[in-house]
Design a protein around this motif. Structure first.
Motif, PDB file in Angstrom:
ATOM      1  N   SER A 197       9.621  20.922 -23.533  1.00 33.32           N
ATOM      2  CA  SER A 197       9.120  21.553 -24.754  1.00 33.32           C
ATOM      3  C   SER A 197       8.567  22.940 -24.467  1.00 33.32           C
ATOM      4  O   SER A 197       8.444  23.754 -25.372  1.00 33.32           O
TER       5      SER A 197
ATOM      6  N   ALA B   8       9.324  15.407 -21.109  1.00 32.51           N
ATOM      7  CA  ALA B   8       9.298  15.876 -22.494  1.00 32.51           C
ATOM      8  C   ALA B   8       8.421  17.119 -22.629  1.00 32.51           C
ATOM      9  O   ALA B   8       8.787  18.098 -23.294  1.00 32.51           O
ATOM     10  N   LEU B   9       7.276  17.084 -21.974  1.00 26.64           N
ATOM     11  CA  LEU B   9       6.375  18.229 -22.054  1.00 26.64           C
ATOM     12  C   LEU B   9       6.981  19.468 -21.401  1.00 26.64           C
ATOM     13  O   LEU B   9       6.916  20.569 -21.947  1.00 26.64           O
TER      14      LEU B   9
ATOM     15  N   HIS C 271       0.195   8.674 -26.184  1.00 21.98           N
ATOM     16  CA  HIS C 271       1.042   8.959 -27.339  1.00 21.98           C
ATOM     17  C   HIS C 271       2.510   8.716 -27.059  1.00 21.98           C
ATOM     18  O   HIS C 271       3.378   9.266 -27.705  1.00 21.98           O
TER      19      HIS C 271
ATOM     20  N   GLY D 254       8.189  16.307 -26.869  1.00 17.95           N
ATOM     21  CA  GLY D 254       7.151  16.853 -25.996  1.00 17.95           C
ATOM     22  C   GLY D 254       6.083  17.580 -26.782  1.00 17.95           C
ATOM     23  O   GLY D 254       4.885  17.401 -26.540  1.00 17.95           O
TER      24      GLY D 254
ATOM     25  N   ILE E 173       3.845  15.105 -28.556  1.00 19.36           N
ATOM     26  CA  ILE E 173       2.883  14.509 -27.629  1.00 19.36           C
ATOM     27  C   ILE E 173       1.745  15.496 -27.375  1.00 19.36           C
ATOM     28  O   ILE E 173       0.560  15.140 -27.385  1.00 19.36           O
ATOM     29  N   ASP E 174       2.133  16.762 -27.175  1.00 23.74           N
ATOM     30  CA  ASP E 174       1.126  17.775 -26.866  1.00 23.74           C
ATOM     31  C   ASP E 174       0.192  17.990 -28.047  1.00 23.74           C
ATOM     32  O   ASP E 174      -1.034  18.120 -27.869  1.00 23.74           O
TER      33      ASP E 174
ATOM     34  N   LYS F 221      -0.532  15.846 -30.353  1.00 28.88           N
ATOM     35  CA  LYS F 221      -1.381  14.664 -30.481  1.00 28.88           C
ATOM     36  C   LYS F 221      -2.516  14.710 -29.465  1.00 28.88           C
ATOM     37  O   LYS F 221      -3.626  14.260 -29.733  1.00 28.88           O
TER      38      LYS F 221
ATOM     39  N   PHE G  70      -2.367  12.221 -22.245  1.00 32.06           N
ATOM     40  CA  PHE G  70      -1.055  12.510 -22.822  1.00 32.06           C
ATOM     41  C   PHE G  70      -0.262  11.222 -23.038  1.00 32.06           C
ATOM     42  O   PHE G  70       0.495  11.089 -23.982  1.00 32.06           O
TER      43      PHE G  70
END
Lengths: 316, 327
Positions: A303, A299-300, A277, B166, B169-170, B172, A274
């Motif tokens: 999201s 961030a993940l 990126h 987020g 990123i996920d 990608k 992860f």
């Protein structure tokens, strides 16, 4: 104190380490040997101020400043007559005025101010208060007497206690001897096995000793020698503040409900690429603790949190 | 943590109808309070209707966006997002006629700058405003507390910008899309427009972010459906998928209405109407407002004077206190 010298013979502490300064009511110092020399007859005059002095009034000088000694002397003399107590006055202010007067008299006498008038004042006071002075002297005596009585009682108790201990010791000694004799008698005249007899006697002795140990200790002393009970102060101290013991705190682990698909955990973020990126943290950021994996994780998480969100609220 | 935030607890609404109902309530309350002794047709002519209020709010939302874009120094996106939230929340509970949106708008932006840690002083801030800057600064600072109070001091806002990062990123990492960076432009445009709608009051920031990304993908003729259904939601989320699909669809359809800017001449007539019917107590140009502020100042002065007088008396009595003389 090093350069302190006898005003007459000029002996210093350095020359004579055992030098002892003496002082009399006038407040002028003299060394011990000079006192011996000058007051051979028991009385004489002060070499400084020519005041007639008596030899037995000489005392060892306690304060470096001889005038302090003089003041102490005067104070003692004055207070012998001015012996009123606070209880003898109607108000505190009156008592304070009285104390003030005493101090004025003492100061005047020490510094030779208006000595004649001051002495007159003392005489007047004595005349006016003769009865009270006598009474207070008596009162003082009574207090002292009571104290002495207490001491006497204490002494007696000590003696009694010692006597008791002695008695106890002789008692045990006697017992032991008796036991020994009984054992020998038994061994001499009994027909049973010698070993058994010795054993049973040893056991008996042991039991008796134990009994002695278990005897209640002498009652605890609950009084000071002055007659004040132990722990008397504790009555004055405040009671402990009552604490309200509510139900005990019970820890319930925090449950994390993302309200969405569960986001990857830290290890996954680090291992599964992860972090390829996202920008790598700078040196300053790392120093502040802002590491790449944390930012990436946040961030993940953000999201995915709330993706299941529906408002179930009803229209009001 | 959005699910535990005050935003989720107190400021998420179930539908546009609920929002409109609340706004109508605020409008009615204002008319009832200030329309005493007026007959109904007169009221209708004099006051703004809820729909007209909505038009005004919309107009000032566009104004807010343009102002933020032109702002110097350039402000981060989250400040804009947060100010939109504040502005919308404020006019759910308050009528446009009571507080003029022009004033509330700048106050929202100023407060958002503070909350989002975008440090500008009030001087720097009003330098971006045309006209009387001193007066503007006064208005902003006077309204700031009022605004926070009306927001119930729920100042933390979750914006969809971080969720977008987020998701990218996920995608990608776990998705199969070629060069997901291409999505960025479309996503940003979508988000900019979505703030002009009520979607941010109805859906979670992550849902808005996902809708933005899906919208951008469909514009590029890419398909991310398999990523959402298989990777993102996976096994445990299968039965929740329907909720999300509905949400995304609704957000995208709302975004399409973002462009419906009202007619300019219509707005001008509304502005004139508002100027007449606005609450004079909150109009900094009105005599009543000036009097009120003066009264407040005087009150402070009076209070101060009262305290000083009291202290003076206390001191005097202490100084002249007689020591009880001995009898």
């Amino acid at each position: 104190m090093d350069d302190f010298a006898c005003p007459r013979c000029r002996t210093t502490k350095f020359q004579n380490p055992s030098l002892k300064m003496m002082v009399n009511v006038c407040g002028h110092g003299l060394c011990e040997s000079c006192v011996d020399l000058l007051f051979l007859k028991g009385s004489g005059s002060c070499p400084d101020c020519k005041i007639p002095l008596r030899r037995n009034n000489f005392r060892v000088q306690l304060f470096e400043d001889a005038s302090v000694e003089k003041e102490v002397d005067i104070r003692k003399r004055v207070l012998r007559d001015f012996n009123k107590k606070e209880e003898d006055f109607a108000t505190l202010n009156e008592y304070n005025d009285y104390l003030e007067e005493i101090e004025t008299i003492i100061y005047n006498l020490t510094n030779n101010i208006d000595v004649i008038n001051t002495n007159k004042r003392i005489e007047q006071y004595k005349k006016d208060n003769r009865e009270l002075i006598q009474k207070n002297k008596g009162r003082l005596g009574r207090e002292e007497y009571e104290l002495e009585e207490l001491l006497e009682i204490e002494k007696q108790m000590n003696v009694a206690r010692k006597h008791e201990i002695l008695l106890e010791e002789t008692e045990t000694k006697k017992k032991r001897i008796k036991r020994k004799e009984a054992l020998i008698d038994e061994l001499m005249f009994s027909n049973s096995d010698a070993k058994n007899i010795v054993e049973s006697f040893a056991q008996q002795a042991k039991e008796e000793e134990e009994e002695e140990i278990n005897k209640p200790l002498p009652t605890k002393i609950t009084k000071f020698s002055s007659g004040i009970e132990f722990g008397r102060q504790s009555q004055i101290t405040f009671l402990p503040v009552p604490t309200d013991d509510g139900p005990l705190y019970c820890y319930t682990p925090v449950v994390f409900d993302p309200d969405g698909p569960s986001p990857p955990v830290n290890e996954e973020v680090v291992q599964n690429g992860f972090m390829n990126h996202i920008r790598c943290e700078t040196e300053q950021e790392r120093a502040g603790g802002f590491k790449t994996n944390i930012a990436c994780l946040r961030a993940l998480q953000e999201s995915m949190m709330g993706l299941y969100h529906t408002s179930r609220k009803l229209i009001v | 943590m959005f699910p535990t935030s005050s935003q989720c607890k107190y400021w998420m609404f179930s539908s546009e109808d609920e929002l409109n109902l609340l706004r109508e309530k605020a409008n009615n309350k204002h008319i009832q309070l200030y329309g005493k002794g007026m007959n109904d047709p007169w009221k209708g002519d004099f006051f703004l209707t809820p729909d007209e209020e909505q038009v005004m709010v919309k107009k000032y939302e566009i104004h807010l966006r343009d102002f933020c874009k032109r702002f110097l120094p350039p402000m981060p996106r989250c400040v804009i997002g947060t100010s939109f939230h504040y502005f919308k929340r404020f006019y759910i509970k308050n009528s446009v006629m009571n507080y003029h949106p022009k004033e509330i708008m700048v106050t929202c932006i100023y407060l958002a700058c503070k909350v989002e840690e975008f440090n500008v002083s009030i001087q720097q801030f009003v330098a971006n405003i045309k006209g009387d800057r001193e007066k503007a600064a006064d208005i902003i600072l006077n309204n700031e507390l009022l605004l926070m109070e009306q927001l119930n001091f729920h100042l933390a806002i979750h914006n969809p910008f971080r969720p977008v990062e987020g998701l990218l990123i996920d995608i990608k990492t776990r998705g199969s899309l070629h060069d997901p960076e291409r999505l960025r432009q479309g996503t940003e445009q979508f988000l900019e427009r979505v703030f002009l709608t009520d979607a941010i009051l109805l859906y979670a920031p992550s849902q808005v972010a996902l809708a933005a990304i899906l919208h951008a993908a469909s514009k590029l003729q890419e398909n991310l459906d398999s990523y959402v259904t298989d990777v993102l939601f996976g096994k445990d989320g299968k039965n929740r998928l329907a909720v999300l699909i509905d949400a995304v669809r609704a957000i995208r359809s709302m975004e399409k209405t973002a462009d419906n800017t009202p007619d300019k001449t219509y707005i001008r007539t509304l502005e004139k109407k508002l100027e007449k019917c606005r609450n004079l107590e909150n109009n900094p140009d009105s005599e009543i407002y000036k009097k009120k502020m003066q009264a407040l100042l005087d009150e402070d002065d009076d209070l101060y004077n009262a305290i000083t007088v009291q202290n003076q008396q206390k001191n005097d009595s202490a100084l002249s206190m007689k020591v009880p003389s001995s009898p």
